[in-house]
Design an enzyme around this catalytic site. Structure first.
Site, PDB file in Angstrom:
ATOM      1  N   MET A  26      22.233 -52.082 -20.902  1.00 59.32           N
ATOM      2  CA  MET A  26      23.501 -52.413 -20.235  1.00 59.32           C
ATOM      3  C   MET A  26      23.235 -53.040 -18.863  1.00 59.32           C
ATOM      4  O   MET A  26      24.121 -53.083 -18.009  1.00 59.32           O
ATOM      5  CB  MET A  26      24.378 -51.168 -20.108  1.00 59.32           C
ATOM      6  N   GLY A  27      21.996 -53.475 -18.659  1.00 57.83           N
ATOM      7  CA  GLY A  27      21.680 -54.194 -17.418  1.00 57.83           C
ATOM      8  C   GLY A  27      21.438 -53.275 -16.236  1.00 57.83           C
ATOM      9  O   GLY A  27      21.204 -52.078 -16.399  1.00 57.83           O
ATOM     10  N   GLY A  32      12.347 -48.249 -16.026  1.00 56.89           N
ATOM     11  CA  GLY A  32      12.521 -47.614 -17.347  1.00 56.89           C
ATOM     12  C   GLY A  32      12.790 -48.681 -18.402  1.00 56.89           C
ATOM     13  O   GLY A  32      12.145 -48.713 -19.463  1.00 56.89           O
ATOM     14  N   HIS A  33      13.742 -49.574 -18.110  1.00 58.92           N
ATOM     15  CA  HIS A  33      14.042 -50.666 -19.050  1.00 58.92           C
ATOM     16  C   HIS A  33      12.797 -51.537 -19.274  1.00 58.92           C
ATOM     17  O   HIS A  33      12.468 -51.910 -20.393  1.00 58.92           O
ATOM     18  CB  HIS A  33      15.147 -51.577 -18.491  1.00 58.92           C
ATOM     19  N   LYS A 144      13.586 -42.370 -24.538  1.00 55.88           N
ATOM     20  CA  LYS A 144      13.803 -40.947 -24.819  1.00 55.88           C
ATOM     21  C   LYS A 144      14.705 -40.321 -23.763  1.00 55.88           C
ATOM     22  O   LYS A 144      15.161 -39.205 -23.920  1.00 55.88           O
ATOM     23  CB  LYS A 144      12.458 -40.213 -24.840  1.00 55.88           C
ATOM     24  N   GLN A 149      21.090 -39.850 -27.965  1.00 56.68           N
ATOM     25  CA  GLN A 149      21.387 -41.206 -28.442  1.00 56.68           C
ATOM     26  C   GLN A 149      20.272 -41.694 -29.369  1.00 56.68           C
ATOM     27  O   GLN A 149      20.537 -42.225 -30.449  1.00 56.68           O
ATOM     28  CB  GLN A 149      21.523 -42.147 -27.241  1.00 56.68           C
ATOM     29  N   SER A 181      17.499 -44.506 -13.611  1.00 59.39           N
ATOM     30  CA  SER A 181      18.794 -44.728 -14.266  1.00 59.39           C
ATOM     31  C   SER A 181      19.593 -45.714 -13.438  1.00 59.39           C
ATOM     32  O   SER A 181      19.501 -45.709 -12.200  1.00 59.39           O
ATOM     33  CB  SER A 181      19.547 -43.395 -14.356  1.00 59.39           C
ATOM     34  N   SER A 182      20.367 -46.526 -14.111  1.00 60.54           N
ATOM     35  CA  SER A 182      21.224 -47.474 -13.387  1.00 60.54           C
ATOM     36  C   SER A 182      22.182 -46.719 -12.464  1.00 60.54           C
ATOM     37  O   SER A 182      22.539 -47.201 -11.397  1.00 60.54           O
ATOM     38  CB  SER A 182      22.016 -48.314 -14.380  1.00 60.54           C
TER      39      SER A 182
HETATM   40  P1  AMP Z   1      21.028 -48.376 -20.557  1.00 65.36           P
HETATM   41  O1  AMP Z   1      20.944 -49.718 -19.904  1.00 65.36           O
HETATM   42  O2  AMP Z   1      21.217 -47.251 -19.611  1.00 65.36           O
HETATM   43  O3  AMP Z   1      21.991 -48.373 -21.718  1.00 65.36           O
HETATM   44  O4  AMP Z   1      19.597 -48.118 -21.196  1.00 65.36           O
HETATM   45  C1  AMP Z   1      19.020 -49.037 -22.065  1.00 65.36           C
HETATM   46  C2  AMP Z   1      17.792 -48.412 -22.679  1.00 65.36           C
HETATM   47  O5  AMP Z   1      16.875 -48.069 -21.645  1.00 65.36           O
HETATM   48  C3  AMP Z   1      18.113 -47.123 -23.446  1.00 65.36           C
HETATM   49  O6  AMP Z   1      17.336 -47.084 -24.637  1.00 65.36           O
HETATM   50  C4  AMP Z   1      17.689 -46.052 -22.471  1.00 65.36           C
HETATM   51  O7  AMP Z   1      17.314 -44.837 -23.092  1.00 65.36           O
HETATM   52  C5  AMP Z   1      16.483 -46.717 -21.808  1.00 65.36           C
HETATM   53  N1  AMP Z   1      16.202 -46.108 -20.511  1.00 65.36           N
HETATM   54  C6  AMP Z   1      17.087 -45.848 -19.510  1.00 65.36           C
HETATM   55  N2  AMP Z   1      16.473 -45.218 -18.494  1.00 65.36           N
HETATM   56  C7  AMP Z   1      15.172 -45.062 -18.855  1.00 65.36           C
HETATM   57  C8  AMP Z   1      14.030 -44.477 -18.237  1.00 65.36           C
HETATM   58  N3  AMP Z   1      14.103 -43.916 -17.039  1.00 65.36           N
HETATM   59  N4  AMP Z   1      12.852 -44.502 -18.906  1.00 65.36           N
HETATM   60  C9  AMP Z   1      12.763 -45.071 -20.139  1.00 65.36           C
HETATM   61  N5  AMP Z   1      13.806 -45.636 -20.782  1.00 65.36           N
HETATM   62  C10 AMP Z   1      14.998 -45.637 -20.156  1.00 65.36           C
END
Ligand code: AMP
Length: 279
Positions: A26-27, A32-33, A144, A149, A181-182
């Site tokens: 989701m940007g 992490g991304h 993870k 999810q 986290s975003s």
């Molecule tokens: P999101 O943009 O928050 O929807 O996340 C997109 C993907 O990135 C999802 O598969 C999340 O689980 C993963 N993600 C988010 N934060 C982390 C993180 N700190 N470490 C690894 N993967 C992450």
């Protein structure tokens, strides 16, 4: 990097491409991304990253509005990757009409985060179904960090897209242990440091559970401690890795999951761990 915004253009770019590895996001990209992007690159020459803030998975319009969006910064970050396709559709492209698909999800979708965010996982699966159908990837990498999810996507893919391989990437954390986290961008500097306390509590519970302490009472004590620090804890639970159900004393492959609101920001975290001998 190629950037495309329409379904027509992404179809054209992916024509005759096999073995696509896909990272949905989701940007407001962070390390992490990017760790998931690196994993995708390590397994395929054709990597698609999507950026789409999916309204269907938000429970409140306030949460959707305040979700951090940094498209220009995200594009810049991804420009460092040569062979990457960035798919950044607008709302009309993904939801041309007001559809509200209802998926038959397993009961665990109403537990843990699902209990506090009714309809959230139905919204997640709605967008995943659309994107899988559109891109037909061979592998998809999820973090993870969003443990429930990942479990539900695996379950959905197994029954609906059996050829797609779902890969889990480890949680990337900052120096204090806070999962990237975003939503971390919504904290002040000081609150960002204290936001790591959820992870610290989960780690503390895991350590004590491993040394044989009563899990229920350690969880209770840690929830009380977090509440005294200003957290509104939704749940902290130890579950079986295999199906996220409640473990018996015989189960050894476990995961602790927690969710709570700190200074108005909802955070989740989880740690996999092992107790005693595997059964
Ligand atoms: P999101 O943009 O928050 O929807 O996340 C997109 C993907 O990135 C999802 O598969 C999340 O689980 C993963 N993600 C988010 N934060 C982390 C993180 N700190 N470490 C690894 N993967 C992450």
């Amino acid at each position: 990097m190629d950037k495309v915004e329409t379904i027509r253009d992404i179809h054209e770019l992916l024509l005759n491409k096999e073995n696509i590895a896909f990272v949905p996001t989701m940007g407001n990209l962070h390390e992490g991304h990017l760790s998931l992007v690196d994993k995708a690159i390590s397994i395929s020459k054709t990597v698609v990253v999507s950026i789409f803030v999916n309204p269907a998975q938000f429970n409140s319009s306030k949460d959707l509005e305040s979700y951090p969006r940094t498209p220009d910064r995200d594009i810049k970050l991804l420009e460092q990757y040569k062979n990457l396709i960035l798919f950044m559709p607008n709302l009309k492209e993904i939801y041309p009409e007001h559809t509200n698909n209802l998926y038959d999800l397993p009961p665990i979708s109403n537990d843990l985060c699902g209990k506090f965010r009714p309809g959230h996982f139905n919204g997640v699966i709605t967008i995943i179904d659309k994107l899988f159908n559109l891109l037909m990837p061979k592998s998809v990498i999820f973090g993870k960090k969003d443990y429930q999810q990942l479990f539900l996507v695996r379950h959905f893919a197994k029954h609906n897209y059996p050829k797609i391989k779902i890969i889990g990437g480890e949680t990337i954390r900052n120096k204090d242990g806070l999962a990237m986290s975003s939503r971390n961008n919504l904290f002040t500097k000081e609150n960002l440091i204290n936001a790591a306390n959820l992870y610290k509590a989960l780690q503390n519970i895991v350590n004590q559970a491993k040394s044989g302490h009563n899990k229920k009472s350690i969880i209770g004590d840690n929830i009380k401690h977090l509440e005294s620090l200003g957290w509104d804890i939704e749940y902290i639970e130890i579950r079986k890795i295999s199906d996220l159900s409640e473990p018996s004393y015989k189960d050894s492959q476990l995961v602790i999951l927690g969710a709570g609101i700190f200074k108005g920001v909802r955070l989740i975290d989880s740690i996999e761990f092992c107790i005693g001998q595997p059964n």
